[in-house]
Design an enzyme around this catalytic site. Structure first.
Site, PDB file in Angstrom:
ATOM      1  N   CYS A  93      -1.110   0.651  -1.174  1.00  0.00           N
ATOM      2  CA  CYS A  93       0.043   1.234  -1.873  1.00  0.00           C
ATOM      3  C   CYS A  93       0.461   0.352  -3.057  1.00  0.00           C
ATOM      4  O   CYS A  93       0.867  -0.790  -2.855  1.00  0.00           O
ATOM      5  CB  CYS A  93       1.190   1.399  -0.873  1.00  0.00           C
ATOM      6  SG  CYS A  93       2.772   1.796  -1.594  1.00  0.00           S
ATOM      7  N   CYS A  96       4.111  -0.783  -3.047  1.00  0.00           N
ATOM      8  CA  CYS A  96       4.293  -1.788  -1.982  1.00  0.00           C
ATOM      9  C   CYS A  96       3.870  -3.162  -2.486  1.00  0.00           C
ATOM     10  O   CYS A  96       4.530  -4.166  -2.195  1.00  0.00           O
ATOM     11  CB  CYS A  96       3.475  -1.421  -0.752  1.00  0.00           C
ATOM     12  SG  CYS A  96       3.923   0.157   0.000  1.00  0.00           S
TER      13      CYS A  96
END
Length: 172
Positions: A93, A96
């Site tokens: 991600c 993230c």
């Protein structure tokens, strides 16, 4: 059969060539076609690329975290002396990964108020399912072992700190 090469010279020639002839009745009503470059919208406020350190020619960013082992997530919630900010993330991600240095900064600034914990949703799917994690990153603040505030998406450090302080103030 040789492949046609496309380079800046042929592109400039193609753009400089006159537009195809139209019948005079249409030419009077329609403007000549014009090439307009595409524009990309800037990233969301606080997520600009220029704010992160360049990876070229500089030392790699090191984030040091205190690793602790618990037999279960429930044990972690029970034994925590401070409220927990749990970051549900995945290694693939992008947002993230953007949050890694921000969480380090928040952890340092709010070390007396909250403990930051990261949980990989790919490794701990049962925990992610229990808390219905559908977007990444998702942050849940736990106080006294129970979730008290939840929000999703990457945020700049100042907004993340504001979210945490507001959630802790409401639960007092």
């Amino acid at each position: 059969m040789p492949m046609a090469a496309f380079n800046t010279a042929t592109a400039a020639g193609a753009l400089a060539s006159p537009a195809p002839r139209r019948p005079s009745a249409l030419a009077a009503r329609l403007p000549a076609a014009r090439w307009v470059p595409l524009r990309c919208s800037p990233p969301a406020l606080g997520l600009r690329r220029g704010t992160a350190p360049s990876r070229r020619g500089s030392a790699a960013l090191r984030v040091e975290a205190k690793k602790q082992s618990f037999s279960s997530f429930d044990e972690l919630l029970e034994k925590s002396e401070k409220p927990l900010l749990v970051d549900f993330y995945a290694t693939w991600c992008g947002p993230c990964q953007y949050m890694v240095p921000i969480l380090q900064e928040v952890s340092e600034k709010l070390s007396d108020k909250i403990q930051v914990v990261k949980i990989d949703t790919e490794k701990y799917t049962s925990i992610a399912n229990r808390y219905r994690i559908e977007a990444l990153p998702t942050f849940i603040i736990f106080k006294d072992g129970k979730p008290c505030h939840r929000f999703e998406g990457a945020l700049p450090a100042n907004q993340l700190i504001e979210q945490i302080e507001n959630a802790l103030a409401v639960t007092k």
